[in-house]
Enzyme design. Structure first.
Site, mmCIF file in Angstrom:
data_model
loop_
_atom_site.group_PDB
_atom_site.id
_atom_site.type_symbol
_atom_site.label_atom_id
_atom_site.label_comp_id
_atom_site.label_asym_id
_atom_site.label_seq_id
_atom_site.Cartn_x
_atom_site.Cartn_y
_atom_site.Cartn_z
ATOM 1 N N THR A 555 -129.786 -16.475 -20.406
ATOM 2 C CA THR A 555 -129.712 -17.645 -21.268
ATOM 3 C C THR A 555 -128.269 -17.798 -21.749
ATOM 4 O O THR A 555 -127.390 -17.036 -21.375
ATOM 5 C CB THR A 555 -130.627 -17.483 -22.498
ATOM 6 O OG1 THR A 555 -130.034 -16.537 -23.420
ATOM 7 C CG2 THR A 555 -132.013 -16.988 -22.104
ATOM 8 N N ASP A 678 -115.165 -22.110 -22.115
ATOM 9 C CA ASP A 678 -115.828 -21.125 -21.273
ATOM 10 C C ASP A 678 -114.809 -20.211 -20.582
ATOM 11 O O ASP A 678 -114.992 -18.999 -20.491
ATOM 12 C CB ASP A 678 -116.688 -21.846 -20.229
ATOM 13 C CG ASP A 678 -117.615 -20.893 -19.486
ATOM 14 O OD1 ASP A 678 -118.390 -20.190 -20.146
ATOM 15 O OD2 ASP A 678 -117.546 -20.844 -18.242
ATOM 16 N N LYS A 682 -113.980 -16.037 -20.897
ATOM 17 C CA LYS A 682 -113.901 -15.133 -19.742
ATOM 18 C C LYS A 682 -112.621 -14.304 -19.763
ATOM 19 O O LYS A 682 -112.655 -13.096 -19.519
ATOM 20 C CB LYS A 682 -114.009 -15.943 -18.444
ATOM 21 C CG LYS A 682 -115.378 -16.578 -18.239
ATOM 22 C CD LYS A 682 -115.421 -17.452 -16.993
ATOM 23 C CE LYS A 682 -116.806 -18.063 -16.799
ATOM 24 N NZ LYS A 682 -116.879 -18.929 -15.602
#
Length: 814
Positions: A555, A678, A682
């Site tokens: 999720t 995002d 990372k």
């Protein structure tokens, strides 16, 4: 001569007794045979219950006795032909009347003495043996009924009387010699004191009776007939893969019996062990099964661990204090105090510093044992030289047994390692100098898991059970379930892993099934599940306490990430596709990593960076091998690379972004990708894995989106993209004019991390990326001028699911 003993389940019904008669007649045709029988299954407990009710002035004992009478009468009527029933029915009625008289006396006195209880419970075996003898008579089989009370001589310690072997052997030999019959029937469990009163032989008394007869008659063999096909490698109620042990030594059988193996009890073995008489354990309901042969010497084969057993609940009592060091007599006083209270010590361990003594006792005796020890050492406790006796409840003992273990180093290490990897905390350890037994004290609730883990470790080299819970069944979750289903047979054959999904969850529902969910129809199982409550899900999962458990989070939920810590602390491995935990506050990230290490499990999140690409794994391999990362450059968004590879000004930027979303490359909200958030997560994760304690706020994010694109909802976002098409066209044209390509690049150097849009030249490693490719360039002490490059598809449900799958396998194989 041979002796056959049949347990309560073997004579529980008329049909079962018929099997016993078949076996007895077949045995007698081979050689003279003594048949010893227990009471009908459940009768002894019912008689004890009736006696206690009577002593408590509860008149319902009469109803219980009436039920017992009717049960025995029904067995007689079903077993015997009508013409042979009368005398036996009369005998049963007579015995039942005697039983009622005994209980009436107990009721009147309001007291149930051990002597009265022995008299009361003896009727179970007397009734069953006479019914078996009547069955033989009805078949015309020559036989002799022997009254064990007249043959087995004991002291007057009612309840668990000690046998006078010399007198008993003489009486048994004389009785058999005088009768000269081919077949004898005798009640088990019962004997008599010097004054002729009835005594019983305690737990496993009927087995003991059979062994006494076998020893006295120097029998060729003793057969114990029960409802299982021999001694098992573990309790089959706990371990499905438990299997019969073909051969075992007396010593090994005694060790297993002492620690809970219900097929035999230690006193049973002693009379036949002394004489070296072979003992067979056979199944009344599957007489063709080989069973287990118990013999003098341990079988010489590769099975150096013979079996597993457990006993519980037990309590651990710990006597500690500096006043014990160097002063003799504390152990003697402790054990003497427990002996006076008739407390049986199951396990003993003492620290080499003499600072503490630890003993395990049966849970019902724990309070009595604690009080006795505190009273014995009251002066030392009062003076502060000793601490009050510490008691720990709700424990159990798991024992590994095998005479050949002493010849194989590393057994203890494998045992403790397997338990530790599954979060089974060991409270105490005992290993005798003979090394036949390694015993561990663990929590009672961990017994099932521990026994299964150890059985896999020592008896199931072919297969290891893995239990997976998958949270999130969207695009990636569905692909993962397809891959798991498709690979189950391959994993079993090639990796010896029996991987099953035991839990599924969405944002609305969840289902847990310890037997495994049918992956060909998982949707139906999920629909029939419970409304999702994460606390309930984790509570129920931990209550199942399954071995080799992996929790998979597919999720993007911060709420799901909150349960990781509790799972890791219970040695449940966590595999996270969800980037929330690894990119949250550094303290939280570090705590999860620490918990995984502390509780000997795994927190894996390879797919947080680069989908299925082995980026984090490679980085960790570099660091573990002694390399050091100096800087990193990377394209870490398959979405952004897809967009800039497909945008050339011939069609609107908004249209290309929508294509990326339609093809499943973006998050549900594309702004998470296009704003660089995002990608920032990372590079933050990579920097942390490289050893730098950065926070998200430390990552510089140079956005290429106009501010108005971030206002409103997703439809408004697309409208603003269209409005600002000249801006995006300008970015493209400027790069194209220099022969460069646009790439959204994440970089890390000198402790600083940043993300932003760059125009890269053809000579750059990031220039040639195609489609949705990701790439990471590691510049290290070893890769100085030419970086180590990892490149490949960095988005897509299939490859992301494969990365999650790989993490699951890492979690259970390392």
């Amino acid at each position: 001569m041979q002796v056959l003993k049949f347990g309560g389940s073997s004579v529980a019904t008329a049909a079962n007794i018929g099997r016993v008669l078949d076996l007895a007649e077949a045995a007698a045709r081979q050689q003279p045979t003594v048949v010893v029988v227990s009471a009908l299954g459940g009768v002894t407990d019912a008689l004890i219950g009736a006696g206690r009710r009577a002593a408590a002035a509860d008149a319902s004992y009469r109803e219980q006795l009436q039920e017992l009478e009717q049960r025995h009468l029904a067995v007689v009527r079903e077993l015997l032909p009508l013409t042979g029933q009368s005398a036996v029915l009369s005998a049963v009625k007579t015995h039942c009347n005697e039983l009622e008289s005994i209980c009436d006396g107990i009721f009147a006195l309001g007291e149930l003495s051990n002597r009265s209880l022995d008299k009361l419970v003896s009727y179970g075996e007397l009734l069953s043996s006479k019914i078996v003898a009547a069955g033989l008579a009805a078949r015309g089989a020559a036989h002799q009924w022997l009254d064990s009370r007249q043959l087995i001589c004991t002291d007057a310690k009612y309840g668990h009387a000690a046998v006078d072997s010399a007198a008993t052997n003489a009486r048994i030999q004389a009785a058999v010699e005088e009768a000269g019959a081919p077949l004898y029937v005798a009640p088990g469990f019962v004997a008599s004191a010097p004054d002729g009163s009835t005594t019983t032989l305690g737990r496993g008394g009927s087995d003991y009776t059979a062994a006494i007869f076998a020893g006295a008659l120097d029998a060729a063999q003793l057969e114990i007939w029960t409802d299982v096909s021999g001694m098992m490698t573990a309790d089959p109620r706990l371990v499905r893969a438990a299997r019969p042990i073909p051969r075992i030594s007396y010593q090994e059988a005694m060790e297993l019996s002492h620690f809970g193996a219900k097929v035999l009890y230690p006193p049973t073995i002693q009379p036949v062990m002394r004489s070296g008489i072979p003992l067979w354990i056979k199944n009344t309901f599957a007489p063709e099964d080989e069973g287990t042969l118990v013999e003098v010497a341990s079988p010489a084969n590769h099975a150096f661990v013979r079996g597993l057993s457990s006993i519980g609940p037990v309590a651990l009592l710990r006597l500690e204090g500096s006043g014990m060091v160097g002063i003799p007599g504390f152990s003697r006083r402790l054990f003497a105090a427990l002996a006076r209270e008739e407390v049986n010590v199951i396990l003993i361990t003492q620290s080499s510093s003499e600072h503490s003594i630890c003993v395990a006792v049966s849970a019902p005796e724990a309070a009595r044992a604690q009080q006795a020890a505190n009273e014995e050492f009251a002066p030392e406790i009062l003076a502060g030289r000793l601490d009050p006796l510490d008691r720990e409840d709700d424990l159990a003992i798991v024992a590994l047994v095998g005479e050949q273990m002493k010849n194989h180093p590393g057994i203890s290490g494998r045992m403790f390692g397997a338990l530790g990897q599954n979060g089974v905390n060991i409270r105490a350890i005992a290993q005798g100098s003979s090394e036949k037994n390694i015993s561990t004290v663990i929590r009672q609730q961990d017994v099932r898991k521990a026994i299964n883990v150890l059985h896999e470790t020592f008896f199931e080299a072919t297969t290891r059970q893995v239990n997976v819970v998958v949270t999130g069944v969207g695009n990636v979750g569905r692909k993962l379930l397809e891959q798991l289903s498709r690979q189950q047979n391959w994993l079993r054959e090639k990796l010896r892993l029996n991987l099953r999904v035991v839990g599924l969850a969405t944002s609305k529902q969840f289902v847990l099934d310890e037997e495994g969910i049918d992956l060909s129809n998982w949707q139906a199982a999920l629909e029939a599940g419970q409304p999702l409550n994460l606390a309930t899900l984790t509570e129920q999962l931990l209550a199942l306490n399954l071995r080799n458990t992996v929790f998979v989070d597919v999720t993007a939920s911060a709420d799901v990430a909150q349960v990781y810590a509790g799972l890791l602390a219970k040695s449940v491995a966590v595999v996270a596709c969800n980037k929330v935990a690894a990119s949250s506050e550094y303290e939280s990230y570090a705590r999860l990593k620490s918990l995984a290490q502390e509780f000997n499990t795994h927190f894996l999140f390879e797919t947080n960076v680069g989908a299925g690409l082995p980026i984090i794994g490679t980085l960790n391999d570099l660091l573990r091998s002694g390399d050091e990362v100096q800087r990193m450059q990377a394209v870490l968004s398959g979405t952004l690379n897809f967009v800039f590879n497909n945008y050339d000004g011939t069609r609107p930027f908004a249209e290309v972004v929508r294509q990326a979303q339609d093809e499943g490359y973006t998050e549900p909200d594309p702004r998470l990708d296009l704003t660089g958030v995002d990608v920032a997560r990372k590079i933050l994760i990579l920097a942390r894995e490289a050893g730098h304690p950065l926070e998200m706020s430390d990552v510089a994010n140079e956005s290429f989106l106009p501010a108005s694109c971030l206002e409103g909802d997703v439809p408004a976002f697309y409208k603003q993209l269209a409005v600002h098409e000249p801006h995006f066209r300008g970015l493209y044209d400027a790069a194209a004019a220099e022969g460069k390509k646009l790439r959204f690049v994440a970089s890390f150097a000198d402790g600083q991390a940043r993300v932003g849009l760059q125009a890269v030249a053809p000579s750059h490693d990031l220039y040639s990326l195609q489609g949705k490719d990701n790439a990471v360039l590691f510049y290290t002490n070893r890769y100085v001028e030419q970086p180590l490059v990892i490149k490949g598809a960095g988005a897509g449900a299939e490859v992301t699911a494969s990365g999650v799958f790989a993490d699951v396998l890492r979690a259970v194989q390392s």
